[in-house]
Design an enzyme around this catalytic site. Structure first.
Site, PDB file in Angstrom:
ATOM      1  N   HIS A 108       0.840  -1.200   0.000  1.00 15.78           N
ATOM      2  CA  HIS A 108       0.000   0.000   0.000  1.00 15.78           C
ATOM      3  C   HIS A 108       0.877   1.253   0.000  1.00 15.78           C
ATOM      4  CE1 HIS A 108      -3.720   2.291   1.221  1.00 15.78           C
ATOM      5  NE2 HIS A 108      -2.775   3.137   1.585  1.00 15.78           N
ATOM      6  N   GLU A 109       1.868   1.277   0.896  1.00 11.32           N
ATOM      7  CA  GLU A 109       2.756   2.446   0.976  1.00 11.32           C
ATOM      8  C   GLU A 109       3.643   2.554  -0.265  1.00 11.32           C
ATOM      9  OE1 GLU A 109       2.049   4.652   3.128  1.00 11.32           O
ATOM     10  OE2 GLU A 109       0.711   3.318   4.214  1.00 11.32           O
TER      11      GLU A 109
ATOM     12  N   HIS B 250       1.985   4.354  -2.960  1.00 11.59           N
ATOM     13  CA  HIS B 250       2.077   5.815  -2.823  1.00 11.59           C
ATOM     14  C   HIS B 250       3.348   6.344  -3.488  1.00 11.59           C
ATOM     15  CE1 HIS B 250      -1.378   6.894  -0.437  1.00 11.59           C
ATOM     16  NE2 HIS B 250      -1.101   5.985   0.484  1.00 11.59           N
TER      17      HIS B 250
END
Length: 149
Positions: free
Chosen positions: A132-133, A136
């Site tokens: 998820h990170e 980003h």
């Protein structure tokens, strides 16, 4: 130092972040990321989510002990074929939870505050947080990964 979350419409959240700058104070940025992640009650936080254009994020590494790691210049080297779908949220989208399919196991590489390189296999929830990170860092919004999109 608590920073405001970058609005989810801001271009910084939708572009690939380049390798960390050489003059970056990694220890200070790690401290800021940790402080903000805990302030916003997250399990991960990318620098671009608080307006800092550096390829780094902090994440929970062990939910029981609250151990965290800061990943500078992260990479995903290998992904398992097994895909698991789970509900995810994102600090950039308060109160939005979506079903997101992701590989259950990944092999990652990242640098720590001292520029030491780590390579490890992540499984389950921490693999999901890392992915998820990492998204980003790549300018990918979790909405783009939703099974409903």
């Amino acid at each position: 130092m608590i920073l405001e979350l970058t609005p989810n419409t801001h271009p910084l959240l939708h572009e690939k972040i380049r390798t960390c700058s050489n003059e970056l104070d990694r220890h200070e940025l790690s401290r800021i990321l940790h402080e903000n992640m805990f302030h916003y009650n997250g399990v991960g936080l990318s620098a671009n989510q608080i307006g800092i254009e550096e390829r780094v994020f902090v994440m929970m590494y062990d939910m029981d002990t609250q151990e965290t790691i800061t990943c500078f210049n992260p990479q995903i080297i290998k992904e398992s074929k097994e895909i698991v779908t789970m509900e995810e949220g994102c600090l950039s989208y308060p109160d939005l939870f979506l079903e997101i399919p992701r590989p259950s196991t990944i092999v990652v590489k990242y640098e720590d505050e001292g520029k030491n390189i780590h390579k490890e296999r992540l499984i389950g929830f921490i693999a999901r947080i890392f992915q998820h990170e990492y998204d980003h860092m790549e300018g990918i919004d979790f909405i783009q990964r939703s099974i409903n999109s």
